[in-house]
Design a protein around this motif. Structure first.
Motif, PDB file in Angstrom:
ATOM      1  N   VAL A 111       3.278  67.936  86.393  1.00  0.00           N
ATOM      2  CA  VAL A 111       4.046  66.761  86.818  1.00  0.00           C
ATOM      3  C   VAL A 111       3.166  65.523  86.756  1.00  0.00           C
ATOM      4  CG1 VAL A 111       5.315  65.683  88.711  1.00  0.00           C
ATOM      5  CG2 VAL A 111       5.550  68.145  88.300  1.00  0.00           C
ATOM      6  N   GLU A 112       1.960  65.629  87.259  1.00  0.00           N
ATOM      7  CA  GLU A 112       1.034  64.498  87.252  1.00  0.00           C
ATOM      8  C   GLU A 112       0.731  64.044  85.829  1.00  0.00           C
ATOM      9  OE1 GLU A 112      -2.758  63.398  90.026  1.00  0.00           O
ATOM     10  OE2 GLU A 112      -2.765  65.365  89.063  1.00  0.00           O
ATOM     11  N   HIS A 113       0.523  64.980  84.933  1.00  0.00           N
ATOM     12  CA  HIS A 113       0.263  64.664  83.522  1.00  0.00           C
ATOM     13  C   HIS A 113       1.440  63.923  82.903  1.00  0.00           C
ATOM     14  CE1 HIS A 113      -0.905  65.162  79.324  1.00  0.00           C
ATOM     15  NE2 HIS A 113       0.260  65.758  79.098  1.00  0.00           N
ATOM     16  N   ILE A 122      10.676  64.937  85.969  1.00  0.00           N
ATOM     17  CA  ILE A 122      10.208  65.923  86.950  1.00  0.00           C
ATOM     18  C   ILE A 122       9.374  65.289  88.055  1.00  0.00           C
ATOM     19  CG2 ILE A 122      10.329  67.909  85.413  1.00  0.00           C
ATOM     20  CD1 ILE A 122       7.340  67.643  84.900  1.00  0.00           C
ATOM     21  N   GLU A 123       9.391  63.956  88.140  1.00  0.00           N
ATOM     22  CA  GLU A 123       8.590  63.282  89.167  1.00  0.00           C
ATOM     23  C   GLU A 123       9.034  63.640  90.583  1.00  0.00           C
ATOM     24  OE1 GLU A 123      11.802  60.641  87.499  1.00  0.00           O
ATOM     25  OE2 GLU A 123      10.139  61.786  86.650  1.00  0.00           O
ATOM     26  N   ASN A 124      10.318  63.952  90.765  1.00  0.00           N
ATOM     27  CA  ASN A 124      10.796  64.356  92.099  1.00  0.00           C
ATOM     28  C   ASN A 124      10.284  65.734  92.499  1.00  0.00           C
ATOM     29  OD1 ASN A 124      12.367  62.056  91.562  1.00  0.00           O
ATOM     30  ND2 ASN A 124      14.088  62.834  92.745  1.00  0.00           N
ATOM     31  N   LEU A 125       9.746  66.479  91.546  1.00  0.00           N
ATOM     32  CA  LEU A 125       9.284  67.843  91.798  1.00  0.00           C
ATOM     33  C   LEU A 125       7.770  67.905  92.014  1.00  0.00           C
ATOM     34  CD1 LEU A 125      11.455  69.727  89.142  1.00  0.00           C
ATOM     35  CD2 LEU A 125      12.040  69.062  91.482  1.00  0.00           C
ATOM     36  N   ALA A 126       7.171  66.759  92.294  1.00  0.00           N
ATOM     37  CA  ALA A 126       5.735  66.709  92.558  1.00  0.00           C
ATOM     38  C   ALA A 126       5.375  67.516  93.795  1.00  0.00           C
ATOM     39  CB  ALA A 126       5.297  65.257  92.748  1.00  0.00           C
ATOM     40  N   LEU A 127       4.170  68.058  93.768  1.00  0.00           N
ATOM     41  CA  LEU A 127       3.568  68.797  94.879  1.00  0.00           C
ATOM     42  C   LEU A 127       4.284  70.100  95.240  1.00  0.00           C
ATOM     43  CD1 LEU A 127       2.049  66.519  97.683  1.00  0.00           C
ATOM     44  CD2 LEU A 127       0.903  68.000  96.047  1.00  0.00           C
ATOM     45  N   ILE A 128       5.219  70.546  94.418  1.00  0.00           N
ATOM     46  CA  ILE A 128       5.755  71.894  94.623  1.00  0.00           C
ATOM     47  C   ILE A 128       4.676  72.878  94.167  1.00  0.00           C
ATOM     48  CG2 ILE A 128       7.489  73.576  93.888  1.00  0.00           C
ATOM     49  CD1 ILE A 128       9.501  71.350  93.692  1.00  0.00           C
ATOM     50  N   PRO A 129       4.247  73.779  95.049  1.00  0.00           N
ATOM     51  CA  PRO A 129       3.155  74.683  94.672  1.00  0.00           C
ATOM     52  C   PRO A 129       3.613  75.729  93.662  1.00  0.00           C
ATOM     53  CG  PRO A 129       4.027  75.278  96.813  1.00  0.00           C
ATOM     54  CD  PRO A 129       4.718  74.001  96.418  1.00  0.00           C
ATOM     55  N   GLY A 130       2.635  76.336  93.007  1.00  0.00           N
ATOM     56  CA  GLY A 130       2.958  77.425  92.080  1.00  0.00           C
ATOM     57  C   GLY A 130       2.702  77.059  90.642  1.00  0.00           C
ATOM     58  N   THR A 131       3.103  77.948  89.761  1.00  0.00           N
ATOM     59  CA  THR A 131       2.850  77.797  88.333  1.00  0.00           C
ATOM     60  C   THR A 131       4.125  77.463  87.566  1.00  0.00           C
ATOM     61  OG1 THR A 131       3.185  80.170  87.978  1.00  0.00           O
ATOM     62  CG2 THR A 131       0.914  79.432  88.409  1.00  0.00           C
ATOM     63  N   VAL A 224       7.557  56.461  92.366  1.00  0.00           N
ATOM     64  CA  VAL A 224       8.379  57.581  92.816  1.00  0.00           C
ATOM     65  C   VAL A 224       7.500  58.822  93.014  1.00  0.00           C
ATOM     66  CG1 VAL A 224      10.244  59.163  92.181  1.00  0.00           C
ATOM     67  CG2 VAL A 224      10.484  56.708  91.751  1.00  0.00           C
ATOM     68  N   PHE A 225       6.634  59.090  92.058  1.00  0.00           N
ATOM     69  CA  PHE A 225       5.723  60.234  92.136  1.00  0.00           C
ATOM     70  C   PHE A 225       4.866  60.161  93.399  1.00  0.00           C
ATOM     71  CE2 PHE A 225       1.340  61.680  91.291  1.00  0.00           C
ATOM     72  CZ  PHE A 225       1.553  63.029  91.076  1.00  0.00           C
ATOM     73  N   ALA A 230       3.620  61.616  99.075  1.00  0.00           N
ATOM     74  CA  ALA A 230       3.336  61.177 100.444  1.00  0.00           C
ATOM     75  C   ALA A 230       4.315  61.794 101.439  1.00  0.00           C
ATOM     76  CB  ALA A 230       3.396  59.651 100.511  1.00  0.00           C
ATOM     77  N   VAL A 231       5.599  61.814 101.086  1.00  0.00           N
ATOM     78  CA  VAL A 231       6.609  62.374 101.984  1.00  0.00           C
ATOM     79  C   VAL A 231       6.374  63.863 102.179  1.00  0.00           C
ATOM     80  CG1 VAL A 231       9.069  62.861 102.264  1.00  0.00           C
ATOM     81  CG2 VAL A 231       8.339  60.614 101.459  1.00  0.00           C
ATOM     82  N   ARG A 232       6.089  64.574 101.087  1.00  0.00           N
ATOM     83  CA  ARG A 232       5.862  66.013 101.203  1.00  0.00           C
ATOM     84  C   ARG A 232       4.617  66.306 102.039  1.00  0.00           C
ATOM     85  NH1 ARG A 232       8.799  69.526  98.013  1.00  0.00           N
ATOM     86  NH2 ARG A 232       7.157  71.078  98.210  1.00  0.00           N
TER      87      ARG A 232
END
Length: 357
Positions: A111-113, A122-131, A224-225, A230-232
Motif C-alpha cells: 500500500v505504501e509503495h 488501496i490507500e484505505n487499506l493501509a496498516l492492515i497486517p498480513g501478506t 488519506v493514507f 493515524a486513525v488505525r
C-alpha cells in the motif's frame, strides 16, 4: 489420525524442519508446534515441499503473516510459511496500472509503495497486517473499500496436481470478509500471486467510519493514507507490542426490518447501508454491552476498541475462545444479533507416533 509413510525423513527436502514452534508465526502468539515446517521464498521450493507432503499423504497448512489465525494446538502435517516475494508492473495505460504481487509480500508495504507511485485504490487499506496472499482469502476491507474492488485475478498452486494457474476475480466468490479460498476451496489451492488494477486518477472513498471528518479540505492520496494510518494506530494495538489479530468479529449485516427495530430500541445504534440491508458496527455493540477493557485469564478486550480481543499472557487459545463465547452470548441477548469471528481457526490435529518417527 495422520499416518506418514516409513521414508518420511529420508527424502525430506533440505528446507524442511521438524517440530518447529509456531508462536512467532501467529500474532496472538499462542503456543503451537508444526509437525513439519518450511519457509519458502520461491515457487520452486513451494512446488518441492508440496509434492513431498502429497507423497507422504500429509495435510498442508499455509501461513502468511499469521495475523488472522487462531491456533488451537499443534498442527500435524506440513506447515508452510509463504515468503514468496516480488512486485511486477504488468500493464499500464493513461488511466491505470496492473501489478502482479507475490503472495509473501507485506500488505502494508505494498500500500505504501502504491501511494508513493500515485496509484489509487488501496490507500484505505493501509496498516492492515498480513501478506498479499492472505488478502483475497479474507477479502480484507476497511473504510468502505475491499480488496476485491481492485483484484483482477489470483495465481494459485493446485495442491493435488501441482498445476500453477490464474483464477479470474469474478470466479473467486468474493463477499464480505469471505471468498472461496476461505470456503469450498480451502485446502485446495495455495495463493502464489495476486494481480491488482489500480487507478492513476483520484477516486477517494471517504464517507465510511467518519474518515472524512479526520481529513482537512485539501484531500490528497498521501493525506488519506496518513490519516488512515493515524486513525488505525489510535484505535488498534500493534501486534508486536500486544498480541492480537486485529478485528476479531465481523460487522453483522441485518435486514431493513431488523435495523428499524434496533433503531427504535437503541437510537444511538451505529450502522451503515450495505446491500439490501445494513451493516452494524460490531465494536459498538460489544462496547455498549460492557466488554471494552475486560480482562480475565490472560486475555481481554482492548481498552480503546472493543472489536479487538487481545492476549496478555495466555499460552493457549482456550481462554480466548471462552471470552469469545461470552461476548457472543451477551450481544445476542441484548440485540438479538449473532457475532461471527473473523480470524480463521486452525484446530489441533493429532500427530501419530508413526508420523513423528
Amino acid at each position: 489420525m495422520i499416518h506418514a509413510s516409513k521414508n518420511t525423513l529420508s527424502d525430506m527436502p533440505a528446507c524442511l524442519q521438524k517440530g518447529v514452534s509456531l508462536s512467532p508465526f501467529n500474532t496472538f502468539r499462542f503456543a503451537s508446534k508444526a509437525q513439519f515446517f518450511a519457509q519458502v521464498e520461491h515457487l520452486g521450493a513451494l512446488l518441492e515441499v508440496v509434492a513431498w507432503a502429497q507423497a507422504q499423504q500429509l495435510p498442508i497448512t499455509v501461513i502468511g503473516g499469521g495475523s488472522n489465525l487462531l491456533l488451537c494446538g499443534d498442527i500435524a502435517g506440513l506447515v508452510i510459511i509463504n515468503q514468496l516475494s516480488g512486485v511486477r508492473l504488468t500493464a499500464e495505460d493513461d488511466d491505470s496500472v496492473s501489478l502482479s504481487v507475490a503472495a509473501g509480500e507485506h500488505w502494508h508495504s505494498l500500500v505504501e509503495h502504491c501511494v508513493q507511485q500515485s496509484w489509487y485504490g488501496i490507500e484505505n487499506l493501509a496498516l492492515i497486517p498480513g501478506t498479499v496472499g492472505a488478502a483475497p482469502v479474507q477479502n480484507i476491507g476497511a473504510y468502505g473499500v475491499e480488496v476485491k474492488d481492485v483484484i483482477e485475478r489470483v495465481q494459485v498452486l493446485a495442491i493435488d496436481t501441482g498445476e500453477v494457474k490464474w483464477l479470474a476475480a469474478q470466479d473467486c466468490g468474493f463477499a464480505y470478509r469471505d471468498s472461496h479460498f476461505k470456503g469450498k476451496w480451502q485446502g485446495r489451492y495455495i495463493i502464489t500471486e495476486v494481480e491488482l488494477r489500480l487507478s492513476k486518477r483520484p477516486a477517494f472513498v471517504l464517507n465510511y467510519g467518519g474518515l472524512k471528518n479526520h481529513i482537512g479540505p485539501e484531500v490528497s492520496l498521501a493525506g488519506v493514507f496518513e490519516t488512515v494510518c493515524a486513525v488505525r494506530r489510535s484505535k488498534l494495538p500493534d501486534p508486536k507490542e500486544l498480541a492480537n489479530a486485529g478485528s476479531f468479529f465481523k460487522n453483522p449485516v441485518v435486514s431493513v426490518k431488523v435495523h428499524e427495530d434496533l433503531l427504535q430500541r437503541f437510537p444511538d445504534l451505529v450502522s451503515f447501508p450495505f446491500g439490501e440491508g445494513y451493516k452494524l458496527a460490531a465494536g459498538w455493540l460489544i462496547d455498549q454491552a460492557g466488554w471494552k477493557g475486560y480482562r480475565d485469564k490472560g486475555v481481554g478486550v482492548y481498552k480503546k476498541q472493543a472489536l479487538v480481543l487481545v492476549n496478555y499472557t495466555a499460552l493457549q487459545a482456550s481462554p480466548l475462545l471462552e471470552l469469545e463465547a461470552l461476548i457472543q452470548q451477551s450481544v445476542f441477548e441484548r440485540y438479538g444479533v449473532q457475532l461471527e469471528r473473523e480470524p480463521v481457526e486452525l484446530p489441533a490435529r493429532v500427530v501419530s507416533k508413526e508420523a513423528e518417527s
